[in-house]
Design a protein around this motif. Structure first.
Motif, PDB file in Angstrom:
ATOM      1  N   TRP A  86      -3.129  15.400 -14.057  1.00 26.16           N
ATOM      2  CA  TRP A  86      -3.303  14.406 -12.489  1.00 26.16           C
ATOM      3  C   TRP A  86      -1.922  13.562 -12.013  1.00 26.16           C
ATOM      4  CZ3 TRP A  86      -5.257   9.494 -10.308  1.00 26.16           C
ATOM      5  CH2 TRP A  86      -5.991   8.830 -11.837  1.00 26.16           C
ATOM      6  N   GLU A  87      -1.713  13.317 -12.536  1.00 28.96           N
ATOM      7  CA  GLU A  87      -0.569  12.530 -12.570  1.00 28.96           C
ATOM      8  C   GLU A  87       0.592  12.604 -10.919  1.00 28.96           C
ATOM      9  OE1 GLU A  87       3.386  12.705 -15.142  1.00 28.96           O
ATOM     10  OE2 GLU A  87       2.128  11.119 -15.318  1.00 28.96           O
ATOM     11  N   GLU A  88       0.310  13.715 -10.660  1.00 31.56           N
ATOM     12  CA  GLU A  88       1.004  14.043  -9.106  1.00 31.56           C
ATOM     13  C   GLU A  88       0.021  13.757  -8.002  1.00 31.56           C
ATOM     14  OE1 GLU A  88       1.266  18.486  -9.189  1.00 31.56           O
ATOM     15  OE2 GLU A  88       2.830  18.306 -10.632  1.00 31.56           O
ATOM     16  N   GLU A  89      -1.491  13.629  -8.147  1.00 34.67           N
ATOM     17  CA  GLU A  89      -2.271  13.524  -7.040  1.00 34.67           C
ATOM     18  C   GLU A  89      -2.426  12.154  -7.580  1.00 34.67           C
ATOM     19  OE1 GLU A  89      -3.383  15.745  -4.965  1.00 34.67           O
ATOM     20  OE2 GLU A  89      -2.327  17.475  -5.960  1.00 34.67           O
ATOM     21  N   TYR A  90      -1.709  10.822  -8.022  1.00 34.63           N
ATOM     22  CA  TYR A  90      -1.996   9.725  -8.594  1.00 34.63           C
ATOM     23  C   TYR A  90      -2.013   8.805  -6.634  1.00 34.63           C
ATOM     24  CZ  TYR A  90      -1.897   4.441  -9.737  1.00 34.63           C
ATOM     25  OH  TYR A  90      -2.059   3.793  -9.644  1.00 34.63           O
ATOM     26  N   GLN A  91      -1.342   9.626  -5.944  1.00 34.91           N
ATOM     27  CA  GLN A  91      -1.058   8.544  -4.788  1.00 34.91           C
ATOM     28  C   GLN A  91      -2.229   9.255  -3.706  1.00 34.91           C
ATOM     29  OE1 GLN A  91       1.396   6.387  -3.037  1.00 34.91           O
ATOM     30  NE2 GLN A  91       0.180   5.889  -1.833  1.00 34.91           N
ATOM     31  N   LYS A  92      -2.570  10.647  -3.617  1.00 31.68           N
ATOM     32  CA  LYS A  92      -3.776  10.711  -2.783  1.00 31.68           C
ATOM     33  C   LYS A  92      -5.007  10.541  -3.453  1.00 31.68           C
ATOM     34  CE  LYS A  92      -2.296  15.594  -1.253  1.00 31.68           C
ATOM     35  NZ  LYS A  92      -3.069  17.304  -1.975  1.00 31.68           N
ATOM     36  N   TYR A  93      -5.155  10.036  -4.869  1.00 34.00           N
ATOM     37  CA  TYR A  93      -6.426   8.604  -5.379  1.00 34.00           C
ATOM     38  C   TYR A  93      -6.476   7.899  -5.276  1.00 34.00           C
ATOM     39  CZ  TYR A  93      -9.587   8.171  -9.080  1.00 34.00           C
ATOM     40  OH  TYR A  93     -10.553   7.134 -10.448  1.00 34.00           O
ATOM     41  N   MET A  94      -5.100   7.205  -5.273  1.00 30.77           N
ATOM     42  CA  MET A  94      -5.592   5.784  -5.058  1.00 30.77           C
ATOM     43  C   MET A  94      -5.966   5.149  -3.121  1.00 30.77           C
ATOM     44  SD  MET A  94      -5.349   4.404  -7.436  1.00 30.77           S
ATOM     45  CE  MET A  94      -4.938   2.722  -7.442  1.00 30.77           C
ATOM     46  N   GLU A  95      -5.175   6.608  -2.274  1.00 30.31           N
ATOM     47  CA  GLU A  95      -5.183   6.030  -0.918  1.00 30.31           C
ATOM     48  C   GLU A  95      -7.175   6.587  -0.923  1.00 30.31           C
ATOM     49  OE1 GLU A  95      -4.739   5.728   2.625  1.00 30.31           O
ATOM     50  OE2 GLU A  95      -3.123   5.478   1.351  1.00 30.31           O
ATOM     51  N   VAL A  96      -8.241   7.351  -1.639  1.00 28.11           N
ATOM     52  CA  VAL A  96      -9.120   7.416  -1.144  1.00 28.11           C
ATOM     53  C   VAL A  96     -10.289   6.330  -1.786  1.00 28.11           C
ATOM     54  CG1 VAL A  96     -10.610   9.081  -2.196  1.00 28.11           C
ATOM     55  CG2 VAL A  96      -9.143  10.445  -1.412  1.00 28.11           C
ATOM     56  N   LEU A  97      -9.817   6.088  -3.020  1.00 27.25           N
ATOM     57  CA  LEU A  97     -10.361   4.920  -3.925  1.00 27.25           C
ATOM     58  C   LEU A  97     -10.156   3.588  -2.452  1.00 27.25           C
ATOM     59  CD1 LEU A  97     -11.909   3.797  -6.346  1.00 27.25           C
ATOM     60  CD2 LEU A  97      -8.684   3.017  -7.023  1.00 27.25           C
ATOM     61  N   SER A  98      -8.646   3.645  -2.154  1.00 30.19           N
ATOM     62  CA  SER A  98      -8.881   2.214  -0.778  1.00 30.19           C
ATOM     63  C   SER A  98     -10.022   2.708  -0.068  1.00 30.19           C
ATOM     64  CB  SER A  98      -7.359   2.033  -1.100  1.00 30.19           C
ATOM     65  OG  SER A  98      -7.119   1.359   0.071  1.00 30.19           O
ATOM     66  N   THR A  99      -9.924   3.631   0.446  1.00 34.49           N
ATOM     67  CA  THR A  99     -10.808   4.114   1.519  1.00 34.49           C
ATOM     68  C   THR A  99     -12.317   3.729   1.004  1.00 34.49           C
ATOM     69  OG1 THR A  99      -9.241   5.334   2.632  1.00 34.49           O
ATOM     70  CG2 THR A  99     -11.780   5.549   3.473  1.00 34.49           C
ATOM     71  N   TYR A 100     -12.874   3.921  -0.206  1.00 34.88           N
ATOM     72  CA  TYR A 100     -13.807   4.223  -1.026  1.00 34.88           C
ATOM     73  C   TYR A 100     -14.163   2.703  -0.556  1.00 34.88           C
ATOM     74  CZ  TYR A 100     -17.306   4.371  -4.463  1.00 34.88           C
ATOM     75  OH  TYR A 100     -18.901   4.118  -4.560  1.00 34.88           O
ATOM     76  N   LYS A 101     -13.727   0.811  -1.015  1.00 36.35           N
ATOM     77  CA  LYS A 101     -13.901   0.486  -1.181  1.00 36.35           C
ATOM     78  C   LYS A 101     -13.639  -0.397  -0.275  1.00 36.35           C
ATOM     79  CE  LYS A 101     -11.451  -0.261  -5.921  1.00 36.35           C
ATOM     80  NZ  LYS A 101     -10.182  -0.617  -6.243  1.00 36.35           N
ATOM     81  N   ASP A 102     -12.878   0.192   0.842  1.00 35.74           N
ATOM     82  CA  ASP A 102     -13.273  -0.716   2.051  1.00 35.74           C
ATOM     83  C   ASP A 102     -14.311  -0.180   3.087  1.00 35.74           C
ATOM     84  OD1 ASP A 102     -10.849  -1.343   1.977  1.00 35.74           O
ATOM     85  OD2 ASP A 102      -9.881   0.105   3.427  1.00 35.74           O
ATOM     86  N   ILE A 103     -14.402   1.230   3.194  1.00 34.71           N
ATOM     87  CA  ILE A 103     -16.360   1.685   3.035  1.00 34.71           C
ATOM     88  C   ILE A 103     -17.651   1.302   2.579  1.00 34.71           C
ATOM     89  CG2 ILE A 103     -18.103   3.485   3.587  1.00 34.71           C
ATOM     90  CD1 ILE A 103     -15.517   5.454   3.554  1.00 34.71           C
ATOM     91  N   LYS A 104     -17.191   0.915   0.713  1.00 32.63           N
ATOM     92  CA  LYS A 104     -18.135   0.336   0.717  1.00 32.63           C
ATOM     93  C   LYS A 104     -18.659  -1.347   0.660  1.00 32.63           C
ATOM     94  CE  LYS A 104     -19.994   1.660  -3.086  1.00 32.63           C
ATOM     95  NZ  LYS A 104     -21.565   2.082  -3.061  1.00 32.63           N
ATOM     96  N   LEU A 105     -17.174  -1.656   1.247  1.00 34.30           N
ATOM     97  CA  LEU A 105     -17.138  -3.277   1.530  1.00 34.30           C
ATOM     98  C   LEU A 105     -17.624  -3.596   2.980  1.00 34.30           C
ATOM     99  CD1 LEU A 105     -16.552  -6.741   0.226  1.00 34.30           C
ATOM    100  CD2 LEU A 105     -14.720  -6.017   2.165  1.00 34.30           C
ATOM    101  N   VAL A 106     -18.119  -2.514   4.010  1.00 37.46           N
ATOM    102  CA  VAL A 106     -18.424  -3.171   5.181  1.00 37.46           C
ATOM    103  C   VAL A 106     -19.369  -2.553   4.627  1.00 37.46           C
ATOM    104  CG1 VAL A 106     -18.798  -1.435   7.444  1.00 37.46           C
ATOM    105  CG2 VAL A 106     -16.215  -2.429   6.170  1.00 37.46           C
ATOM    106  N   ARG A 107     -20.003  -1.611   3.953  1.00 35.65           N
ATOM    107  CA  ARG A 107     -21.595  -1.154   4.147  1.00 35.65           C
ATOM    108  C   ARG A 107     -22.322  -2.271   3.558  1.00 35.65           C
ATOM    109  NH1 ARG A 107     -23.538   2.872   5.635  1.00 35.65           N
ATOM    110  NH2 ARG A 107     -25.215   3.189   4.173  1.00 35.65           N
ATOM    111  N   TRP A 108     -21.755  -2.914   2.454  1.00 35.05           N
ATOM    112  CA  TRP A 108     -22.565  -4.414   2.005  1.00 35.05           C
ATOM    113  C   TRP A 108     -22.446  -5.102   2.765  1.00 35.05           C
ATOM    114  CZ3 TRP A 108     -20.401  -9.136   0.240  1.00 35.05           C
ATOM    115  CH2 TRP A 108     -21.200  -9.628  -0.480  1.00 35.05           C
ATOM    116  N   GLU A 109     -21.421  -5.503   3.263  1.00 36.30           N
ATOM    117  CA  GLU A 109     -21.587  -6.451   4.643  1.00 36.30           C
ATOM    118  C   GLU A 109     -22.677  -6.348   5.812  1.00 36.30           C
ATOM    119  OE1 GLU A 109     -17.518  -6.743   5.885  1.00 36.30           O
ATOM    120  OE2 GLU A 109     -16.847  -8.691   3.664  1.00 36.30           O
TER     121      GLU A 109
END
Length: 111
Positions: A86-109
Motif C-alpha cells: 500500500w505504499e501508493e496510498e501512503y499519503q492518503k493514509y497519513m492524511e487520514v491518520l493526521s485527521t484521526y489524531k486531530d479529532i481524537k485530541l479535540v474530543r479528548w480536550e
C-alpha cells in the motif's frame, strides 16, 4: 456440442488454476486471504475517509464519531498487510491518520 463442452471445461479449469495461484501468492506474501480481502475493502474506504479528512472541521459530532470508527477499521486492515502493498496510498493514509489524531485530541480536550 462436445467441442463447446470441452472449451467450457477448459476455461473453468483455467479459472480455478488462476484463483489457486492468486491464493498461493497471497499466502506466500505472509497474509491470509481474509486479511487481503479486508485490505481491499479498507482501501476503498480510505478514499472516502480521505475526502472527509479534507473537511473534518465542518463535520458534526456524529460524523466525527463515524469517521473515527471507520478510520480505526482501515488502520486495522492496513496493519495486517505488508507496507509495500500500500505504499501508493501512503499519503492518503497519513492524511487520514493526521485527521484521526486531530479529532481524537479535540474530543479528548472537550471531555
Amino acid at each position: 456440442m462436445s467441442a463447446t463442452l470441452m472449451i467450457i471445461v477448459m476455461l473453468l479449469a483455467i479459472i480455478v488454476l488462476l484463483i489457486a495461484f492468486a491464493v498461493a501468492q497471497i499466502r506466500m506474501a505472509g497474509m491470509k486471504v481474509k486479511d487481503f480481502w479486508s485490505f481491499i475493502k479498507a482501501n476503498e474506504m480510505l478514499d472516502k475517509l480521505y475526502a472527509f479528512s479534507k473537511k473534518y472541521e465542518k463535520l458534526s459530532t456524529t460524523e466525527q464519531l463515524m469517521f473515527l470508527r471507520e478510520a480505526e477499521r482501515v488502520f486495522e486492515a492496513f496493519d495486517k498487510v505488508p507496507n509495500a502493498l500500500w505504499e501508493e496510498e501512503y499519503q492518503k493514509y497519513m492524511e487520514v491518520l493526521s485527521t484521526y489524531k486531530d479529532i481524537k485530541l479535540v474530543r479528548w480536550e472537550s471531555n
